[in-house]
Design a protein around this motif. Structure first.
Motif, short mmCIF file in Angstrom:
data_model
loop_
_atom_site.label_atom_id
_atom_site.label_comp_id
_atom_site.label_asym_id
_atom_site.label_seq_id
_atom_site.Cartn_x
_atom_site.Cartn_y
_atom_site.Cartn_z
N ARG A 193 -51.77 -25.74 -15.92
CA ARG A 193 -50.22 -26.20 -15.32
C ARG A 193 -50.28 -26.59 -13.94
O ARG A 193 -49.70 -27.69 -13.40
N ASN A 220 -58.71 -26.44 -21.37
CA ASN A 220 -59.19 -25.87 -22.73
C ASN A 220 -58.59 -27.13 -23.70
O ASN A 220 -58.24 -28.01 -23.24
N ALA A 221 -58.93 -26.86 -24.85
CA ALA A 221 -58.77 -28.32 -25.85
C ALA A 221 -57.48 -28.76 -26.17
O ALA A 221 -57.29 -29.91 -26.01
N THR A 222 -56.68 -27.71 -26.09
CA THR A 222 -55.51 -28.12 -26.20
C THR A 222 -54.74 -28.74 -25.01
O THR A 222 -53.96 -29.70 -25.33
N GLU A 223 -55.27 -28.26 -24.01
CA GLU A 223 -54.61 -28.84 -22.38
C GLU A 223 -55.27 -30.17 -22.47
O GLU A 223 -54.65 -31.17 -21.77
N THR A 224 -56.45 -30.36 -22.93
CA THR A 224 -57.32 -31.58 -22.83
C THR A 224 -56.54 -32.78 -23.66
O THR A 224 -56.28 -33.93 -23.24
N GLU A 225 -56.03 -32.44 -24.92
CA GLU A 225 -55.33 -33.12 -25.81
C GLU A 225 -54.01 -33.72 -25.28
O GLU A 225 -53.73 -34.84 -25.19
N ALA A 226 -53.34 -32.64 -24.41
CA ALA A 226 -52.14 -32.98 -23.82
C ALA A 226 -52.33 -33.88 -22.68
O ALA A 226 -51.36 -34.81 -22.39
N ASP A 229 -52.68 -37.66 -23.83
CA ASP A 229 -51.32 -38.02 -23.90
C ASP A 229 -50.46 -38.55 -22.68
O ASP A 229 -49.87 -39.51 -22.79
#
Length: 293
Positions: A193, A220-226, A229
């Motif tokens: 964040r 992490n992977a989820t943060e990288t995907e966000a 976008d």
């Protein structure tokens, strides 16, 4: 993970990324550029020497409006040094930097920001004891007119300007997904964040060109995907992005154009598909033995 395994993983990323290019969103329409060829940033013969060390040695590069361009290469190849020259932290030893046709070579950082260049850093640089909102409002300093006296006396014009700054800051926090955290201390946010907060602070300076130094580092992977976008959303707002990044999956998925450095020199430049197949890039960045394998 051993060195050979790491390199094989990078090659796998390059190969896999080739299959998703057709699904990548296309750049939003941008107004015709004043120079007529779509170039927002032009770099010619850019060099930075530290004594006998040529960190950057005669690099030519163009960044086109409305695109995401990546600057990649091995550690020590000169990527961050180039960002530091583009943002005014380093004065080039030689060469020329032009933004929208205007020469900005050697200008001080605050003047380059006024011209429309904003950046984030590999190591997060926030004011940890200030609130999230205050950190973003600071990013608008280059666009304000109130001086020290007005800030103390608080005339009506200054109050109106500060209210407008607050509205823009809150809108930026909404855009990056931090609305509701505006009164938290910046240092209290999770690492991912904090990276997004730094992006919001850069965006409120109203940049034409956004420089990102390893924006996915530590995510992490989820943060990288966000983040991916968010980068597309920023581009679709008409903001051009130049990013330095080691995450090859991210680079290959978001980039319209890639420039590759090695030992301070440009060794390749072009669209993703061309870079993936460039033997010199594979040799310099991934290793000859992996290419042979």
């Amino acid at each position: 993970m051993g060195e050979a395994d790491r390199r094989i993983r990078l090659v796998d990323m390059l190969t896999a990324a080739a299959h998703v290019q057709s699904a990548k969103p296309q750049p939003a329409a941008a107004p015709p550029p004043p120079d007529g060829n779509g170039t927002l940033l032009g770099v010619k013969g850019l060099a930075k020497h530290f004594g006998g060390l040529k960190a950057v040695d005669g690099v030519d590069m163009e960044v086109r409006r409305g695109e995401i361009q990546a600057l990649i290469g091995p550690n020590g190849s000169g990527k961050t040094t180039i960002l530091n020259m583009l943002s005014g932290l380093y004065i080039p030893t030689a060469g020329e930097i032009a933004l929208a046709g205007e020469i900005i070579t050697g200008k001080r950082p605050h003047l380059i920001t006024e011209h429309g260049v904003a950046r984030t850093f590999q190591n997060i640089r926030l004011f940890g004891d200030l609130t999230v909102l205050d950190n973003v409002m600071i990013g608008q300093h280059c666009r304000t007119s109130a001086g020290l006296v007005a800030s103390v006396l608080q005339p009506a014009a200054q109050q109106a300007e500060e209210a407008a700054m607050r509205r823009r800051a809150l809108a930026a926090l909404e855009f990056v997904g931090l609305r509701g955290k505006e009164f938290a201390e910046a240092k209290s946010l999770p690492y991912g964040r904090q990276r997004v907060l730094e992006l919001a602070r850069a965006l409120v300076s109203d940049p034409k060109l956004l420089l990102l130094d390893e924006p996915a580092a530590g995510l992490n992977a989820t943060e990288t995907e966000a983040l991916i976008d968010l980068l597309f959303q920023i581009r679709d707002r008409g903001i051009t992005i130049l990013l330095v990044e080691h995450d090859m999956s991210l680079v290959m998925n978001v980039s319209d154009h890639i420039t590759v450095l090695n030992f301070g020199k440009k060794i390749a430049e072009g669209p993703v598909e061309a870079i993936q197949k460039n033997q010199e890039v594979i040799d310099a960045y991934l290793g000859m033995e992996v290419a042979n394998a």
